[in-house]
Design a protein around this motif. Structure first.
Motif, short mmCIF file in Angstrom:
data_model
loop_
_atom_site.label_atom_id
_atom_site.label_comp_id
_atom_site.label_asym_id
_atom_site.label_seq_id
_atom_site.Cartn_x
_atom_site.Cartn_y
_atom_site.Cartn_z
N THR A 51 0.83 -1.20 0.00
CA THR A 51 0.00 0.00 0.00
C THR A 51 0.87 1.25 0.00
O THR A 51 1.93 1.28 0.60
CB THR A 51 -0.91 0.03 1.25
N VAL A 102 -0.89 4.18 4.42
CA VAL A 102 -1.30 3.41 5.59
C VAL A 102 -1.91 4.41 6.56
O VAL A 102 -1.25 5.34 7.00
CB VAL A 102 -0.11 2.69 6.25
N THR A 118 -1.61 9.03 8.84
CA THR A 118 -0.89 8.04 8.06
C THR A 118 0.44 7.69 8.73
O THR A 118 0.89 8.38 9.64
CB THR A 118 -0.61 8.54 6.64
N ASP A 119 1.07 6.65 8.24
CA ASP A 119 2.32 6.20 8.85
C ASP A 119 3.51 7.05 8.45
O ASP A 119 4.63 6.79 8.88
CB ASP A 119 2.59 4.72 8.52
N THR A 151 -4.57 1.90 -0.58
CA THR A 151 -4.63 2.29 0.82
C THR A 151 -4.85 1.11 1.75
O THR A 151 -5.63 0.22 1.44
CB THR A 151 -5.78 3.31 1.04
N TYR A 152 -4.17 1.14 2.90
CA TYR A 152 -4.46 0.23 4.00
C TYR A 152 -5.09 1.07 5.11
O TYR A 152 -4.51 2.07 5.54
CB TYR A 152 -3.19 -0.44 4.53
N GLN A 156 -6.78 1.05 8.98
CA GLN A 156 -6.91 0.31 10.22
C GLN A 156 -7.92 1.00 11.12
O GLN A 156 -7.97 2.23 11.20
CB GLN A 156 -5.56 0.22 10.93
N LEU A 196 1.79 -2.82 10.75
CA LEU A 196 0.55 -2.10 10.49
C LEU A 196 -0.25 -1.90 11.78
O LEU A 196 -0.85 -0.85 12.00
CB LEU A 196 -0.29 -2.84 9.45
#
Length: 481
Positions: free
Chosen positions: A298, A301, A318-319, A339-340, A342, A366
């Motif tokens: 992705t 994230v 986001t990360d 996109t991931y 969570q 993740l």
């Protein structure tokens, strides 16, 4: 007699000014000038004869004295305010001429003045009330020599970038927390206050997806005589997140070079970012392409709480540390975002993954993005994409590779951890006690804190991160009233 707003000035007198001796002030300035000359006269040989600890303490005293003069600048500007021209640009030019300094420095001093000086209105309803821009606890930090005009200007700039209707409330509510942040983590943390300030007053992000679409821009300038071409523009949050992920994957030392040349990679960070952008343009970046995203498939994230998923409002973190509107991630099927996403429950735990099985490395990373959102190491501002995954109880000491024994750590802090917990001059990590609202305790070296009290990363960017926000509820409930 009436003023311009119709108030009866004969019935309202300004408070008596504090008594002070102008002679004493001028004498103090003479002594300061003489002291500065004396300090300059002691060159590197004198400084070199001090022990290392004494030298550092002397430098700290000198720097604190320099920062304290911000309060004196504010006193001067308050007394000279009537003689300054109207308008910020003209005021900056006037102040730069008065202090014979740059326009940039003049703007810093003016911004610090608005936050440090009390500036009561002698003709106001309460002549003793301070100006709403005044921040007394931030002023106390400056008076103590813990922050200079540039640091105060950072705070002023962040507050004034928010909607006008919430600025006075944010000034009042944020004064103590911001001063505490600067005291504990240093002035650089003040560049990342936006989400922290909004969260303090429970305000939503004022800019919408439509605003971002309207403001987006990218301009390729005219090629210069050296053959190079400048660029400028504003990126939407989702494009910024994608490019930041690209840089995290391909702009590190040794990236995009032959294996044999990795150790010889002497490119500057900005040159590595240029080369990463060049690679994506020429070779492609994405699933099934020449450049694939690291730590998964992705390019974005992101994490959000479950109620945000339901309401489809607010921003997701986001990360790479960029905030992206939830609507962009949830309501835009027409946009091809790889996109991931969570989702966290009310206690900041991951809903996406079960806890009864051992997770793969990618899934653990993740999950940590969602539960921590930043390096857990004190004083760090490293986004997850730039972090190492660290075993809280060391792997060599039998610590398992399970989610509750893992944390994100910036590379520089990761290198300072003693997994064996044998050396008190290095950092240790411990699992935080249950119910503490923390995932990990960082135990500082004796050189940082002789008592080795647990330390944590309370960087302002964590303020709106769903995982930390939920754990903060437990932390606040455990603190004495």
């Amino acid at each position: 007699m009436f003023d311009r707003e119709g108030r009866d000035m004969s019935q309202q007198q300004p408070p008596a000014p504090p008594v002070g001796s102008t002679t004493d002030l001028l004498d103090a300035l003479d002594r300061m000038a003489d002291a500065v000359e004396d300090i300059i006269a002691h060159g590197p040989d004198t400084w070199g004869r001090l022990s290392s600890d004494d030298r550092l303490q002397a430098a700290d005293r000198m720097e604190r004295s320099r920062k304290k003069l911000t309060v004196a600048d504010a006193a001067f500007l308050s007394s000279h305010e009537a003689e300054l021209p109207a308008g910020p640009q003209r005021q900056a030019r006037a102040v730069s001429q008065i202090f014979t300094t740059t326009l940039r420095d003049a703007r810093n001093r003016l911004a610090a003045w608005t936050r440090v000086a009390e500036r009561p209105d002698p003709w106001g309803a309460d002549p003793t009330a301070t100006h709403p821009d005044h921040m007394p606890q931030l002023t106390a930090l400056v008076t103590d020599g813990g922050l200079d005009a540039l640091g105060v200007e950072k705070v002023d700039k962040q507050i004034r970038a928010l909607p006008a209707q919430v600025q006075d409330e944010i000034t009042r509510v944020a004064d103590g927390p911001v001063a505490d942040l600067a005291r504990k983590q240093g002035p650089d943390v003040l560049d990342a206050l936006r989400s922290f300030l909004l969260d303090l007053v429970g305000a939503e992000e004022p800019y919408t997806e439509k605003d971002h679409a309207r403001m987006r821009s990218f301009t390729i300038g005219q090629q210069g005589c050296d053959g190079m071409t400048p660029v400028r523009g504003l990126l939407t949050p989702e494009l910024a997140a994608s490019l930041q992920r690209l840089m995290a994957d391909y702009a590190k030392t040794g990236d995009l070079v032959e294996d044999a040349d990795t150790a010889l990679d002497d490119r500057l960070p900005e040159q590595r970012r240029h080369d990463a952008l060049s690679a994506v343009v020429h070779h492609g970046y994405g699933r099934g392409r020449a450049l694939t995203p690291g730590r998964g498939a992705t390019t974005i994230v992101a994490v959000m709480p479950v109620e945000q998923l339901v309401s489809r409002s607010g921003t997701a973190l986001t990360d790479v540390g960029t905030h992206v509107p939830a609507a962009t991630l949830l309501n835009r099927p027409d946009v091809d975002l790889d996109t991931y996403l969570q989702v966290l429950d009310v206690e900041g735990r991951t809903l996406t993954f079960g806890r009864s099985r051992r997770l793969a490395d990618l899934h653990q990373y993740l999950a940590l993005v969602g539960e921590e959102g930043i390096s857990s190491a004190p004083g760090s501002d490293s986004a997850p994409a730039h972090c190492h995954v660290h075993h809280i109880n060391g792997w060599s000491a039998g610590g398992p590779t399970d989610l509750d024994n893992l944390t994100l750590a910036s590379p520089s802090m990761h290198a300072q951890v003693d997994d064996s917990r044998e050396h008190e001059d290095r950092w240790w990590t411990l699992k935080a006690p249950r119910g503490s609202g923390r995932r990990v305790d960082w135990i500082p070296p004796v050189t940082v804190d002789p008592e080795r009290r647990p330390a944590h990363n309370d960087h302002p960017t964590t303020r709106r991160h769903p995982g930390d926000a939920r754990r903060r509820v437990f932390r606040d409930s455990a603190e004495p009233p």
